[in-house]
Design a protein around this motif. Structure first.
Motif, PDB file in Angstrom:
ATOM      1  N   ASP A 119     -11.861   3.213   1.145  1.00  0.00           N
ATOM      2  CA  ASP A 119     -11.228   3.108  -0.171  1.00  0.00           C
ATOM      3  C   ASP A 119     -10.887   1.637  -0.363  1.00  0.00           C
ATOM      4  OD1 ASP A 119      -8.986   2.938  -2.048  1.00  0.00           O
ATOM      5  OD2 ASP A 119      -8.742   5.109  -1.853  1.00  0.00           O
ATOM      6  N   ALA A 122     -10.518  -1.060  -5.952  1.00  0.00           N
ATOM      7  CA  ALA A 122      -9.561  -0.269  -6.733  1.00  0.00           C
ATOM      8  C   ALA A 122      -8.749  -1.049  -7.762  1.00  0.00           C
ATOM      9  CB  ALA A 122      -8.614   0.489  -5.784  1.00  0.00           C
ATOM     10  N   PRO A 123      -9.424  -1.799  -8.649  1.00  0.00           N
ATOM     11  CA  PRO A 123      -8.672  -2.462  -9.723  1.00  0.00           C
ATOM     12  C   PRO A 123      -8.235  -1.438 -10.779  1.00  0.00           C
ATOM     13  CG  PRO A 123     -11.022  -2.823 -10.009  1.00  0.00           C
ATOM     14  CD  PRO A 123     -10.867  -2.065  -8.719  1.00  0.00           C
ATOM     15  N   ASN A 124      -7.422  -1.889 -11.708  1.00  0.00           N
ATOM     16  CA  ASN A 124      -6.895  -0.996 -12.728  1.00  0.00           C
ATOM     17  C   ASN A 124      -7.528  -1.278 -14.083  1.00  0.00           C
ATOM     18  OD1 ASN A 124      -4.993   0.180 -10.854  1.00  0.00           O
ATOM     19  ND2 ASN A 124      -3.894  -1.766 -10.985  1.00  0.00           N
ATOM     20  N   HIS A 130      -6.374  -8.360  -9.832  1.00  0.00           N
ATOM     21  CA  HIS A 130      -5.418  -9.293  -9.239  1.00  0.00           C
ATOM     22  C   HIS A 130      -5.855  -9.674  -7.828  1.00  0.00           C
ATOM     23  CE1 HIS A 130      -3.746  -5.884  -6.999  1.00  0.00           C
ATOM     24  NE2 HIS A 130      -3.643  -5.233  -8.150  1.00  0.00           N
ATOM     25  N   ASN A 133      -6.552  -6.901  -5.391  1.00  0.00           N
ATOM     26  CA  ASN A 133      -7.847  -6.249  -5.555  1.00  0.00           C
ATOM     27  C   ASN A 133      -8.957  -7.123  -4.960  1.00  0.00           C
ATOM     28  OD1 ASN A 133      -6.681  -5.507  -8.808  1.00  0.00           O
ATOM     29  ND2 ASN A 133      -6.785  -4.004  -7.151  1.00  0.00           N
ATOM     30  N   HIS A 159     -11.294   3.535  -5.895  1.00  0.00           N
ATOM     31  CA  HIS A 159     -10.226   4.354  -6.491  1.00  0.00           C
ATOM     32  C   HIS A 159      -9.592   3.595  -7.668  1.00  0.00           C
ATOM     33  CE1 HIS A 159      -7.272   7.689  -5.566  1.00  0.00           C
ATOM     34  NE2 HIS A 159      -6.388   6.876  -6.119  1.00  0.00           N
ATOM     35  N   GLY A 161      -7.827   2.491 -11.103  1.00  0.00           N
ATOM     36  CA  GLY A 161      -6.701   3.055 -11.861  1.00  0.00           C
ATOM     37  C   GLY A 161      -7.155   3.378 -13.270  1.00  0.00           C
ATOM     38  N   TYR A 307       0.942   8.784  -8.864  1.00  0.00           N
ATOM     39  CA  TYR A 307       0.059   8.102  -7.915  1.00  0.00           C
ATOM     40  C   TYR A 307      -0.038   8.855  -6.585  1.00  0.00           C
ATOM     41  CZ  TYR A 307      -1.652   3.812  -5.548  1.00  0.00           C
ATOM     42  OH  TYR A 307      -2.374   2.871  -4.859  1.00  0.00           O
ATOM     43  N   ASP A 311      -3.281  10.658  -4.626  1.00  0.00           N
ATOM     44  CA  ASP A 311      -3.747  10.292  -3.292  1.00  0.00           C
ATOM     45  C   ASP A 311      -3.785  11.487  -2.342  1.00  0.00           C
ATOM     46  OD1 ASP A 311      -4.843   7.750  -2.838  1.00  0.00           O
ATOM     47  OD2 ASP A 311      -2.914   6.797  -3.222  1.00  0.00           O
ATOM     48  N   TYR A 329      -8.215   2.984   4.233  1.00  0.00           N
ATOM     49  CA  TYR A 329      -7.661   2.535   2.948  1.00  0.00           C
ATOM     50  C   TYR A 329      -7.355   1.050   3.042  1.00  0.00           C
ATOM     51  CZ  TYR A 329      -7.010   7.460   1.780  1.00  0.00           C
ATOM     52  OH  TYR A 329      -7.214   8.780   1.512  1.00  0.00           O
ATOM     53  N   VAL A 331      -5.708  -1.565   1.293  1.00  0.00           N
ATOM     54  CA  VAL A 331      -4.741  -1.751   0.201  1.00  0.00           C
ATOM     55  C   VAL A 331      -3.598  -2.627   0.720  1.00  0.00           C
ATOM     56  CG1 VAL A 331      -3.330  -0.585  -1.551  1.00  0.00           C
ATOM     57  CG2 VAL A 331      -5.266   0.637  -0.520  1.00  0.00           C
ATOM     58  N   GLN A 335       2.046  -1.264   0.071  1.00  0.00           N
ATOM     59  CA  GLN A 335       1.850   0.179  -0.095  1.00  0.00           C
ATOM     60  C   GLN A 335       1.851   0.938   1.241  1.00  0.00           C
ATOM     61  OE1 GLN A 335      -0.890   1.577  -3.106  1.00  0.00           O
ATOM     62  NE2 GLN A 335      -0.844  -0.385  -4.163  1.00  0.00           N
ATOM     63  N   PHE A 339       1.333   5.128   1.896  1.00  0.00           N
ATOM     64  CA  PHE A 339       0.262   5.758   2.678  1.00  0.00           C
ATOM     65  C   PHE A 339       0.803   6.508   3.892  1.00  0.00           C
ATOM     66  CE2 PHE A 339      -2.406   2.809   0.211  1.00  0.00           C
ATOM     67  CZ  PHE A 339      -3.263   3.764  -0.329  1.00  0.00           C
TER      68      PHE A 339
HETATM   69  N1  ARG Z   1      -5.096   0.606  -8.118  1.00  0.00           N
HETATM   70  C1  ARG Z   1      -4.205   0.286  -7.047  1.00  0.00           C
HETATM   71  C2  ARG Z   1      -3.660  -1.143  -7.207  1.00  0.00           C
HETATM   72  O1  ARG Z   1      -4.261  -1.963  -7.891  1.00  0.00           O
HETATM   73  C3  ARG Z   1      -4.834   0.398  -5.679  1.00  0.00           C
HETATM   74  C4  ARG Z   1      -5.343   1.767  -5.300  1.00  0.00           C
HETATM   75  C5  ARG Z   1      -5.595   1.872  -3.824  1.00  0.00           C
HETATM   76  N2  ARG Z   1      -6.168   3.107  -3.397  1.00  0.00           N
HETATM   77  C6  ARG Z   1      -5.529   4.280  -3.320  1.00  0.00           C
HETATM   78  N3  ARG Z   1      -6.171   5.332  -2.893  1.00  0.00           N
HETATM   79  N4  ARG Z   1      -4.275   4.400  -3.689  1.00  0.00           N
HETATM   80  O2  ARG Z   1      -2.635  -1.454  -6.630  1.00  0.00           O
END
Ligand code: ARG
Length: 550
Positions: A119, A122-124, A130, A133, A159, A161, A307, A311, A329, A331, A335, A339
């Motif tokens: 995983d 994972a940008p939004n 950012h 990411n 993943h 957003g 969120y 997950d 993951y 990340v 976070q 997790f």
């Molecule tokens: N979109 C989230 C962010 O920019 C990261 C997601 C990471 N992956 C996950 N499975 N939560 O912070």
């Protein structure tokens, strides 16, 4: 027979041979000085304590009994009872020749192929990528390359957003302004996001409409969904442009955004409640994880899912449907708690099969020259493009990209690092461009030799310590790659490649290649060719281009 395969993991083989005599791990370490040989072991000192005998006596016994004559020069006992180990030149030469004959064999194939979900990125949607990411994309890409090279099946899961209450506000703002969502791009949708936020804060009627729009989105209202889908398309195009710029392997096939779990969320909540794992607390459905003060919120008191619920559904899907053995993951470290909760609840719920692995690989932040979070001059968070532009201000794109990626991968992931474009792009020191330069230089030498029509026949001479050091390093490549696949610490591969490039430059200083003659020349060219293979493969695993000229 079998020897050629064996020598590719010389330290492993040596360890086995010593262990047959010592019964415990000899803990072979690279020798601290060339006069001590190639490896040292303090196993005799450790055994002496247990057996109550003089360490030198034990060392002598090990030296006499270890069956290593086919691999090593006669063993030596040094000082209080260290064992010094020097590999035979012909054995080392054989390893290097082996790399030359079978370049793909340098990365050992796993005997236990797994299905590994990674995983990463994972940008939004409607937000700029950012720095978090960016780091995730670079690090995850490296893991994907390493694990694939070993023969594992990697399932990348981006993943993104693409779901959440912010879409109510975004869609409402688009309708309010009368914009055709398809005409937006990532930058203009980011600007739209800011206007929507401002509008939401200042206009109560708009805020209400935005909340109603969330309900419309969730219940599948046609117009709302269509605009939402356009917003995703617009962002996807922007993300893909960034992936192209970075040269990472992610494609649209890897997209598995938050929204794909929508239909699974109610089932997750119901099952956790039915199993007595989740309980209602102040109207919300939560799980109290043993040893953790904060509960994990599965369903909010207003009935919505957030969120964490997404997950949870993702873990269940990855093991249950994608049939993963291992989920990684990538990340940012902030976070970590999220997790640890999600993983704990997934295990409580029995979604993780026996032997199933869940790993959060966190990483630190990128800091500005002032040692604080990296911000642009006007105080905004730094986007992917600004970072890459900064690097490209001082170097060509291919080199700038190597610089940024290497800076990201070469320090322990959990550490923050300072973004210093000049240092990162320097062609000296522990940088990506230095490794690219080492590759280009050795390619140049091989090009000249080929132009003279002198092909290489393998390594036959390995007398100089600089040749031996380099050969020893080359023999360790497979081991280092395997270590990164297990421990997920890319900086170990970076350090290894830097050591190899440094050994290569010492080798050039001490051992003329093109100017030497006969067998020595052929042999040195073979060392060069094997080094080029290792550098090229190593850089490729980091996602860095290995240029033939620079
Ligand atoms: N979109 C989230 C962010 O920019 C990261 C997601 C990471 N992956 C996950 N499975 N939560 O912070």
């Amino acid at each position: 027979g079998g020897k050629m395969d064996d020598v590719l993991s010389l330290p492993v083989l040596l360890t086995e041979r010593f262990q047959a005599v010592t019964g415990v791990d000899p803990e072979l370490r690279p020798a601290t000085k060339p006069q001590f040989g190639h490896f040292q072991s303090n196993v005799a000192l450790r055994l002496a304590k247990a057996e109550g005998k003089p360490p030198r006596e034990i060392a002598q016994r090990i030296v006499a009994e270890a069956d290593v004559a086919d691999l090593c020069e006669p063993l030596e006992v040094a000082g209080p009872g260290f064992i010094n180990i020097r590999l035979r030149s012909d054995v080392l030469a054989g390893v290097v020749t082996g790399i030359l004959r079978d370049p793909d064999g340098v990365i050992e194939q796993t005997t236990d192929p797994q299905r590994v979900v990674i995983d990463y990125s994972a940008p939004n949607v409607a937000k700029p990528m950012h720095v978090g990411n960016l780091r995730s994309t670079i690090i995850g890409d490296c893991f994907a390359r390493v694990l694939r090279a070993q023969g594992h099946t990697v399932i990348a899961q981006n993943h993104i957003g693409d779901w959440g209450t912010q879409f109510g506000m975004l869609v409402e703002q688009i309708l309010f302004e009368g914009i055709d969502a398809d005409t937006l791009d990532l930058a203009s949708s980011v600007a739209l996001y800011r206007r929507a936020q401002e509008h939401f804060r200042s206009d109560e009627a708009f805020a209400d409409a935005a909340r109603r729009r969330v309900v419309a989105l969730q219940s599948g209202d046609g117009q709302t969904r269509a605009i939402w889908r356009s917003l995703i398309e617009v962002s996807k195009t922007g993300f893909n442009a960034a992936y192209r710029r970075l040269g990472v392997l992610l494609t649209d096939d890897d997209l598995a955004g938050e929204s794909i779990y929508n239909d699974l969320l109610a089932g997750v909540a119901d099952d956790l409640a039915a199993a007595g794992i989740a309980v209602v607390d102040q109207g919300a459905l939560v799980v109290f994880v043993p040893g953790d003060d904060a509960p994990l919120i599965v369903r909010k008191s207003d009935g919505g899912y957030g969120y964490a619920a997404t997950d949870l559904a993702a873990v269940r899907y990855r093991f249950g449907t994608l049939d993963a053995n291992r989920c990684i993951y990538v990340v940012g470290s902030p976070q970590a708690h999220h997790f640890s909760q999600v993983f704990a609840v997934s295990r409580m719920a029995g979604w993780v099969p026996e032997g199933g692995v869940l790993e959060h690989v966190g990483f630190g932040s990128v800091l500005g020259p002032d040692g604080k979070m990296f911000k642009t001059r006007d105080g905004k968070t730094v986007t992917l493009d600004t970072l890459l532009d900064l690097a490209e201000d001082v170097a060509a794109p291919e080199i700038a990209m190597a610089a940024v990626k290497y800076a990201d991968l070469s320090t322990s992931l959990h550490k923050d690092y300072v973004f210093d474009a000049d240092r990162m792009t320097a062609t000296t020191g522990n940088t990506g461009p230095y490794l690219q330069y080492a590759h280009a230089r050795v390619s140049g030498i091989l090009r000249k030799a080929e132009a003279e029509g002198r092909a290489s026949d393998g390594v036959t001479v390995l007398d100089d310590p600089a040749e031996q050091t380099l050969a020893l390093l080359l023999s360790r490549f497979g081991e280092v790659v395997a270590e990164v696949a297990t421990g997920l610490q890319p900086h170990k591969l970076c350090t290894y490649l830097f050591d190899t490039a440094t050994a290569l430059s010492t080798f050039y200083e001490r051992c003329p290649v093109l100017k030497s003659e006969g067998e020595v020349r052929t042999s040195r060219l073979a060392i060069c060719a094997a080094t080029r293979t290792v550098l090229a493969k190593g850089l490729d695993l980091l996602g860095i281009v290995a240029p033939d000229r620079m």
